[in-house]
Motif scaffolding. Structure first.
Motif, short mmCIF file in Angstrom:
data_model
loop_
_atom_site.label_atom_id
_atom_site.label_comp_id
_atom_site.label_asym_id
_atom_site.label_seq_id
_atom_site.Cartn_x
_atom_site.Cartn_y
_atom_site.Cartn_z
N MET A 133 -0.02 77.27 16.42
CA MET A 133 -1.25 76.32 16.43
C MET A 133 -1.49 75.89 14.80
O MET A 133 -0.97 76.75 13.96
N LYS A 134 -1.84 74.49 14.71
CA LYS A 134 -2.14 74.09 13.29
C LYS A 134 -3.58 74.46 12.99
O LYS A 134 -4.33 74.91 13.92
N LYS A 135 -3.88 74.79 11.79
CA LYS A 135 -5.15 75.01 11.48
C LYS A 135 -6.17 74.28 12.08
O LYS A 135 -7.28 74.82 12.55
N LYS A 140 -11.09 74.28 15.74
CA LYS A 140 -11.91 73.81 16.81
C LYS A 140 -12.30 74.93 17.68
O LYS A 140 -13.31 74.66 18.51
N LYS A 141 -11.54 75.87 17.82
CA LYS A 141 -11.71 76.94 18.80
C LYS A 141 -12.44 78.07 18.13
O LYS A 141 -12.91 79.03 18.79
N PHE A 142 -12.56 78.01 17.00
CA PHE A 142 -13.03 79.21 16.01
C PHE A 142 -14.57 79.87 16.62
O PHE A 142 -14.73 80.77 16.97
N ASP A 143 -15.41 78.59 16.40
CA ASP A 143 -16.77 79.22 16.94
C ASP A 143 -16.76 79.85 18.45
O ASP A 143 -17.55 80.66 18.76
N ALA A 173 -10.82 87.51 23.36
CA ALA A 173 -11.36 86.09 22.83
C ALA A 173 -10.25 85.22 22.39
O ALA A 173 -10.09 84.06 22.50
N VAL A 174 -9.43 85.88 21.54
CA VAL A 174 -8.76 85.04 20.66
C VAL A 174 -7.35 84.71 21.80
O VAL A 174 -6.84 83.53 21.77
N ALA A 175 -6.93 85.84 22.58
CA ALA A 175 -5.70 85.37 23.41
C ALA A 175 -6.25 84.35 24.65
O ALA A 175 -5.35 83.44 24.90
N ALA A 176 -7.60 84.19 25.03
CA ALA A 176 -8.06 83.45 26.16
C ALA A 176 -8.23 82.10 25.60
O ALA A 176 -8.09 81.15 26.30
N HIS A 177 -8.72 81.94 24.10
CA HIS A 177 -9.19 80.64 23.76
C HIS A 177 -8.19 79.87 23.01
O HIS A 177 -8.49 78.43 22.80
N LEU A 178 -7.10 80.41 22.42
CA LEU A 178 -5.96 79.94 21.86
C LEU A 178 -5.02 78.71 22.64
O LEU A 178 -4.09 78.36 22.25
N GLU A 179 -5.37 78.54 24.00
CA GLU A 179 -4.81 77.71 24.68
C GLU A 179 -3.32 78.17 24.90
O GLU A 179 -2.49 77.03 24.81
N PRO A 180 -2.65 79.22 25.15
CA PRO A 180 -1.41 79.50 25.33
C PRO A 180 -1.19 78.88 26.91
O PRO A 180 -1.87 78.84 27.62
#
Length: 423
Positions: A133-135, A140-143, A173-180
């Motif tokens: 993913m790009k920064k 966009k997903k950080f919050d 939270a990271v695994a589920a929200h970073l849209e794999p």
């Protein structure tokens, strides 16, 4: 319809017991450098080496379409985690082929993919970059990630200072929200509390409705039924059943009812050594006599756990879960429930006994899962515990007035009632 998002063709995975894998981490390499001169002095080039081979998976094949949610179930040692590690590209099959069309995010153990020296914030960006993913996408997903994990106050704290619960919340939270495109989740959800597990299951349902593919391993059959329309049952490394989750779960449970005695001593001998805790024995007893897996509900049951504390340890807890034949948690009981403060245990050998009163268990099948952990730090035994299936026979006084009535419910304890005539 396009090609399946995952194609598994005849994969097998062999491990050589006592031997190293060909791929080693830097830590493993450093340890081996230190061990070599010591082994030479002992007259051995590979202490504990063995030529025994173990096939964790044998000729497994299946296809998965995009958006499917698949439960993988089976007993301990059936090959479930090995399957997920292959899907996650953590390890590779000895034989066969696997084709994956999409990014994979994995949560196989607490802290997977986290660097302990990096802060929570840095680990979020680190994991996102691994997924390609790009920064700006991570921004966009950080919050959302931070809000779900509930660790806002500690987001700039190094991960090595996180408790296991904080690790798990952020990792999920990271695994589920970073849209794999593919999300792989192992039994680690058992680490969280009930509220967190509920939120995780809700998020996994949401992910599946977005068209992403989910693999979910759990001993909680209720969660598998709720989340997974399809399931795969692994038995000794092969697919024993595949299809609708309800029928696959029924096949699994019918094969794991308390019809055979578990070799508890063997299970204990295979445990990984913990620096603070060593389990030495578990046995069940009624009326002062050891029993195997057949329990009379009309007699009190003792669950006797013997263990060694290796070093002074605060917050060491020995406990057991009582589950029904659908893997629903009915009771969790800790050895230190009567203490108001977190106790400290000194080194030594201990025998801890839990007493289950007579007429508490119903005449059904249960699982007693013996567990141990250090409060807010780690588990000292595998997360599912040492699982002892028991079959309970009705020998007590259930429903004495109408003895021919069929038993209802999961527990049979007689409660105190009071009836008074008035008016």
């Amino acid at each position: 319809m396009g090609a399946p998002i995952i194609e598994v063709k005849g994969i097998s995975k062999k491990y050589r017991i006592g031997h190293r894998e060909n791929y080693l981490s830097l830590r493993d390499s450093l340890v081996n450098i230190i061990k070599k001169p010591l082994n030479f002095l002992k007259g051995s080039s590979d202490i504990g080496a063995s030529n025994d081979e173990f096939w964790a998976l044998k000729d497994v094949s299946f296809n998965v379409e995009q958006g499917e949610v698949i439960g993988i179930i089976g007993r301990n040692g059936a090959g479930k985690t090995t399957m997920l590690k292959i899907l996650s590209r953590i390890t590779y099959p000895t034989k066969g082929e696997i084709h994956i069309r999409g990014r994979v995010a994995s949560l196989l153990e607490v802290g997977t993919g986290f660097h302990p020296e990096l802060t929570g914030r840095e680990n979020i960006y680190f994991n996102g970059s691994i997924l390609g993913m790009k920064k700006r996408e991570i921004d966009k997903k950080f919050d959302e990630i931070v809000a779900f994990s509930e660790i806002e106050k500690f987001i700039d704290t190094p991960a090595k200072r996180y408790s296991s619960g904080m690790y798990l919340r952020l990792a999920f939270a990271v695994a589920a929200h970073l849209e794999p495109e593919i999300l792989v989740i192992d039994e680690v959800l058992a680490v969280g509390d009930a509220a967190f597990q509920k939120r995780c299951l809700g998020k996994m349902e949401e992910v599946s409705k977005e068209g992403r593919t989910v693999f979910f391993v759990s001993h909680n059959m209720a969660a598998i039924r709720q989340l997974c329309p399809k399931a795969i049952l692994l038995t000794s490394g092969i697919i024993a059943a595949e299809g609708a989750s309800a029928s696959v779960i029924d096949s699994y449970l019918s094969g794991t009812r308390a019809t055979e005695v578990v070799n508890i001593d063997r299970l204990i001998s295979e445990l990984v050594t913990d620096p603070s805790f060593r389990l030495t024995q578990i046995h069940l007893a009624q009326n002062g006599c050891k029993i195997k897996n057949l329990v009379e509900n009309g007699k009190p049951l003792e669950i006797i756990i013997e263990y060694q504390v290796m070093q002074t340890t605060a917050g060491l807890r020995v406990y057991f879960d009582l589950l029904d034949d659908q893997e629903t948690l009915l009771l969790r009981s800790f050895h230190d429930e009567d203490n108001d403060n977190i106790p400290t245990m000194q080194p030594g050998h201990y025998r801890t006994t839990a007493f289950v009163p007579s007429n508490f268990l119903g005449p059904i099948d249960y699982i007693i899962a013996v567990k141990a952990g250090i409060h807010n730090q780690r588990y000292c035994l595998p997360i599912p515990g040492i699982r002892i299936p028991i079959k309970v026979e009705l020998t007590g006084g259930y429903n004495r007035a109408y003895a021919s009535d069929h038993f209802q419910g999961k527990l049979a304890m007689n409660l105190q009632w009071k009836t008074a005539k008035y008016g």
